[in-house]
Design a protein around this motif. Structure first.
Motif, PDB file in Angstrom:
ATOM      1  N   ASN A  70      54.171  56.798   1.936  1.00 22.03           N
ATOM      2  CA  ASN A  70      53.611  57.642   0.430  1.00 22.03           C
ATOM      3  C   ASN A  70      53.031  59.284   0.970  1.00 22.03           C
ATOM      4  O   ASN A  70      53.110  59.760   0.523  1.00 22.03           O
ATOM      5  N   LEU A  71      53.791  59.441   1.946  1.00 22.60           N
ATOM      6  CA  LEU A  71      53.291  60.820   2.870  1.00 22.60           C
ATOM      7  C   LEU A  71      54.685  61.190   2.073  1.00 22.60           C
ATOM      8  O   LEU A  71      55.804  60.851   2.224  1.00 22.60           O
ATOM      9  N   PRO A  72      54.485  62.597   1.027  1.00 21.65           N
ATOM     10  CA  PRO A  72      55.533  63.492   1.033  1.00 21.65           C
ATOM     11  C   PRO A  72      56.511  63.840   1.891  1.00 21.65           C
ATOM     12  O   PRO A  72      57.358  63.905   1.572  1.00 21.65           O
ATOM     13  N   LEU A  73      56.223  64.239   2.426  1.00 23.43           N
ATOM     14  CA  LEU A  73      57.104  64.422   4.518  1.00 23.43           C
ATOM     15  C   LEU A  73      57.547  62.754   4.616  1.00 23.43           C
ATOM     16  O   LEU A  73      58.274  62.907   5.605  1.00 23.43           O
ATOM     17  N   PHE A  74      57.587  62.038   4.231  1.00 25.82           N
ATOM     18  CA  PHE A  74      57.953  60.631   5.176  1.00 25.82           C
ATOM     19  C   PHE A  74      59.064  60.601   5.366  1.00 25.82           C
ATOM     20  O   PHE A  74      59.694  59.743   6.774  1.00 25.82           O
ATOM     21  N   PRO A  75      59.509  60.902   4.361  1.00 25.33           N
ATOM     22  CA  PRO A  75      61.326  60.945   5.150  1.00 25.33           C
ATOM     23  C   PRO A  75      62.091  61.436   5.235  1.00 25.33           C
ATOM     24  O   PRO A  75      62.995  61.665   6.169  1.00 25.33           O
ATOM     25  N   TYR A  76      60.915  62.628   6.322  1.00 24.64           N
ATOM     26  CA  TYR A  76      61.460  63.959   7.281  1.00 24.64           C
ATOM     27  C   TYR A  76      60.938  63.695   7.951  1.00 24.64           C
ATOM     28  O   TYR A  76      60.472  64.484   9.239  1.00 24.64           O
ATOM     29  N   MET A  77      60.049  62.371   8.718  1.00 21.75           N
ATOM     30  CA  MET A  77      59.679  62.110   9.772  1.00 21.75           C
ATOM     31  C   MET A  77      59.477  61.359  10.781  1.00 21.75           C
ATOM     32  O   MET A  77      60.282  60.406  10.238  1.00 21.75           O
ATOM     33  N   GLN A  78      59.877  61.342  12.001  1.00 17.50           N
ATOM     34  CA  GLN A  78      59.850  60.167  12.960  1.00 17.50           C
ATOM     35  C   GLN A  78      57.528  59.998  12.380  1.00 17.50           C
ATOM     36  O   GLN A  78      57.150  60.726  13.600  1.00 17.50           O
ATOM     37  N   VAL A  79      58.137  58.536  12.363  1.00 18.43           N
ATOM     38  CA  VAL A  79      56.495  57.976  13.279  1.00 18.43           C
ATOM     39  C   VAL A  79      56.520  56.864  13.892  1.00 18.43           C
ATOM     40  O   VAL A  79      56.840  56.418  14.319  1.00 18.43           O
ATOM     41  N   SER A  80      55.507  56.826  14.816  1.00 17.49           N
ATOM     42  CA  SER A  80      55.098  55.814  15.474  1.00 17.49           C
ATOM     43  C   SER A  80      53.633  55.536  14.981  1.00 17.49           C
ATOM     44  O   SER A  80      52.851  56.814  15.213  1.00 17.49           O
ATOM     45  N   VAL A  81      53.327  53.736  15.590  1.00 14.07           N
ATOM     46  CA  VAL A  81      51.545  53.592  15.360  1.00 14.07           C
ATOM     47  C   VAL A  81      51.090  52.982  16.751  1.00 14.07           C
ATOM     48  O   VAL A  81      51.913  52.128  17.343  1.00 14.07           O
ATOM     49  N   LYS A  82      50.466  53.394  17.251  1.00 16.84           N
ATOM     50  CA  LYS A  82      49.637  52.348  17.747  1.00 16.84           C
ATOM     51  C   LYS A  82      48.078  51.244  17.147  1.00 16.84           C
ATOM     52  O   LYS A  82      47.340  52.592  16.942  1.00 16.84           O
ATOM     53  N   PRO A  83      47.629  50.057  17.644  1.00 20.30           N
ATOM     54  CA  PRO A  83      46.678  50.543  17.034  1.00 20.30           C
ATOM     55  C   PRO A  83      45.442  50.093  17.970  1.00 20.30           C
ATOM     56  O   PRO A  83      45.954  49.829  18.794  1.00 20.30           O
ATOM     57  N   LEU A  84      44.165  50.427  16.935  1.00 22.90           N
ATOM     58  CA  LEU A  84      43.454  50.927  18.581  1.00 22.90           C
ATOM     59  C   LEU A  84      42.624  49.937  18.131  1.00 22.90           C
ATOM     60  O   LEU A  84      41.844  48.765  16.983  1.00 22.90           O
ATOM     61  N   CYS A  85      41.407  49.077  19.936  1.00 21.95           N
ATOM     62  CA  CYS A  85      40.517  48.718  19.645  1.00 21.95           C
ATOM     63  C   CYS A  85      39.325  49.403  19.955  1.00 21.95           C
ATOM     64  O   CYS A  85      39.320  49.964  21.145  1.00 21.95           O
ATOM     65  N   ARG A  86      38.068  48.876  20.105  1.00 18.42           N
ATOM     66  CA  ARG A  86      37.052  50.009  21.117  1.00 18.42           C
ATOM     67  C   ARG A  86      37.133  49.318  22.218  1.00 18.42           C
ATOM     68  O   ARG A  86      36.961  47.991  22.934  1.00 18.42           O
ATOM     69  N   HIS A  87      37.223  50.319  23.265  1.00 17.71           N
ATOM     70  CA  HIS A  87      36.812  50.375  24.618  1.00 17.71           C
ATOM     71  C   HIS A  87      35.778  49.638  25.005  1.00 17.71           C
ATOM     72  O   HIS A  87      34.747  50.186  24.330  1.00 17.71           O
ATOM     73  N   PRO A  88      35.524  48.856  26.166  1.00 17.26           N
ATOM     74  CA  PRO A  88      34.938  48.280  26.767  1.00 17.26           C
ATOM     75  C   PRO A  88      33.430  49.759  27.414  1.00 17.26           C
ATOM     76  O   PRO A  88      32.230  49.150  27.439  1.00 17.26           O
ATOM     77  N   SER A  89      34.314  49.970  27.883  1.00 18.38           N
ATOM     78  CA  SER A  89      33.262  51.675  28.212  1.00 18.38           C
ATOM     79  C   SER A  89      32.792  52.855  27.069  1.00 18.38           C
ATOM     80  O   SER A  89      32.402  53.557  27.953  1.00 18.38           O
ATOM     81  N   ALA A  90      33.233  52.766  25.811  1.00 17.60           N
ATOM     82  CA  ALA A  90      32.739  53.199  24.584  1.00 17.60           C
ATOM     83  C   ALA A  90      31.102  53.803  25.377  1.00 17.60           C
ATOM     84  O   ALA A  90      30.605  52.242  24.640  1.00 17.60           O
ATOM     85  N   VAL A  91      30.626  54.811  24.704  1.00 25.07           N
ATOM     86  CA  VAL A  91      29.399  55.174  24.726  1.00 25.07           C
ATOM     87  C   VAL A  91      28.964  55.357  23.464  1.00 25.07           C
ATOM     88  O   VAL A  91      27.598  55.042  23.154  1.00 25.07           O
ATOM     89  N   ARG A  92      29.901  55.472  22.754  1.00 24.21           N
ATOM     90  CA  ARG A  92      29.090  56.054  21.611  1.00 24.21           C
ATOM     91  C   ARG A  92      29.287  54.499  20.521  1.00 24.21           C
ATOM     92  O   ARG A  92      30.316  53.684  20.298  1.00 24.21           O
ATOM     93  N   GLU A  93      28.156  54.594  19.836  1.00 29.31           N
ATOM     94  CA  GLU A  93      27.885  53.696  19.359  1.00 29.31           C
ATOM     95  C   GLU A  93      28.167  53.909  17.722  1.00 29.31           C
ATOM     96  O   GLU A  93      28.818  53.155  16.799  1.00 29.31           O
ATOM     97  N   ASP A  94      28.476  54.555  17.080  1.00 25.84           N
ATOM     98  CA  ASP A  94      29.219  55.195  15.904  1.00 25.84           C
ATOM     99  C   ASP A  94      30.673  54.832  15.296  1.00 25.84           C
ATOM    100  O   ASP A  94      30.916  55.649  14.426  1.00 25.84           O
ATOM    101  N   ASP A  95      31.123  54.517  16.895  1.00 25.01           N
ATOM    102  CA  ASP A  95      33.328  55.137  16.631  1.00 25.01           C
ATOM    103  C   ASP A  95      33.262  53.036  17.325  1.00 25.01           C
ATOM    104  O   ASP A  95      32.776  52.537  18.345  1.00 25.01           O
ATOM    105  N   SER A  96      33.757  52.718  16.354  1.00 27.52           N
ATOM    106  CA  SER A  96      34.309  51.046  16.459  1.00 27.52           C
ATOM    107  C   SER A  96      36.022  51.549  16.055  1.00 27.52           C
ATOM    108  O   SER A  96      36.503  52.522  15.199  1.00 27.52           O
TER     109      SER A  96
END
Ligand SMILES: O=C(O)C[C@H]1C=CC(=O)O1
Length: 96
Positions: A70-96
Motif C-alpha cells: 500500500n505504499l504510494p510509491l510501491f509501483p515505482y520501487m524495488q523492494v527487498s525483505v529480510k526477516p530478522l530475529c534476535r542475535h544471541p550476543s545482543a545486549v539490549r533487553e528492550d529490543d527483540s
C-alpha cells in the motif's frame, strides 16, 4: 516480527513533477503514520541514493505485505525483505 526492508525508488523520468510531488507527499504521510503506530520502527536514507533501509515491526508476513503493497510509491520501487530475529550476543533487553 521484525523485517529489514530495503526500498529503492525509481520514478519514471517522464512523470510530471506535480504528480511525483503528490505521490511523495502521500508516501510521507503514510510512512509517518506507521512510524507513530510503531510498525515502521526505523527509517534511514541510504546516503547518495534515492533509497532507504527500514525496520518494520509487524504481526506477520501478511501484515508486512499489506503495508508495503500500500505504499504510494510501491509501483515505482524495488523492494527487498529480510526477516530478522534476535542475535544471541545482543545486549539490549528492550529490543527483540
Ligand atoms: O524516500 C524514500 O526512501 C521512499 C519512501 C519511504 C518513506 C518515505 O517517506 O518515502
Amino acid at each position: 516480527m521484525l523485517f529489514q526492508v530495503e526500498m529503492t525508488v525509481l520514478l519514471p523520468p517522464e512523470m510530471p513533477a506535480e504528480r511525483a510531488a503528490e505521490i511523495k507527499a502521500a508516501e510521507k504521510a503514510y510512512a509517518q503514520d506507521l512510524q507513530r503506530q510503531g510498525k515502521w520502527r526505523h527509517l534511514w536514507r541510504v546516503a547518495g541514493s534515492y533509497a532507504n533501509v527500514s525496520i518494520f515491526d509487524v504481526e506477520d508476513n501478511a501484515e508486512l505485505q499489506e503495508i508495503v503493497g500500500n505504499l504510494p510509491l510501491f509501483p515505482y520501487m524495488q523492494v527487498s525483505v529480510k526477516p530478522l530475529c534476535r542475535h544471541p550476543s545482543a545486549v539490549r533487553e528492550d529490543d527483540s
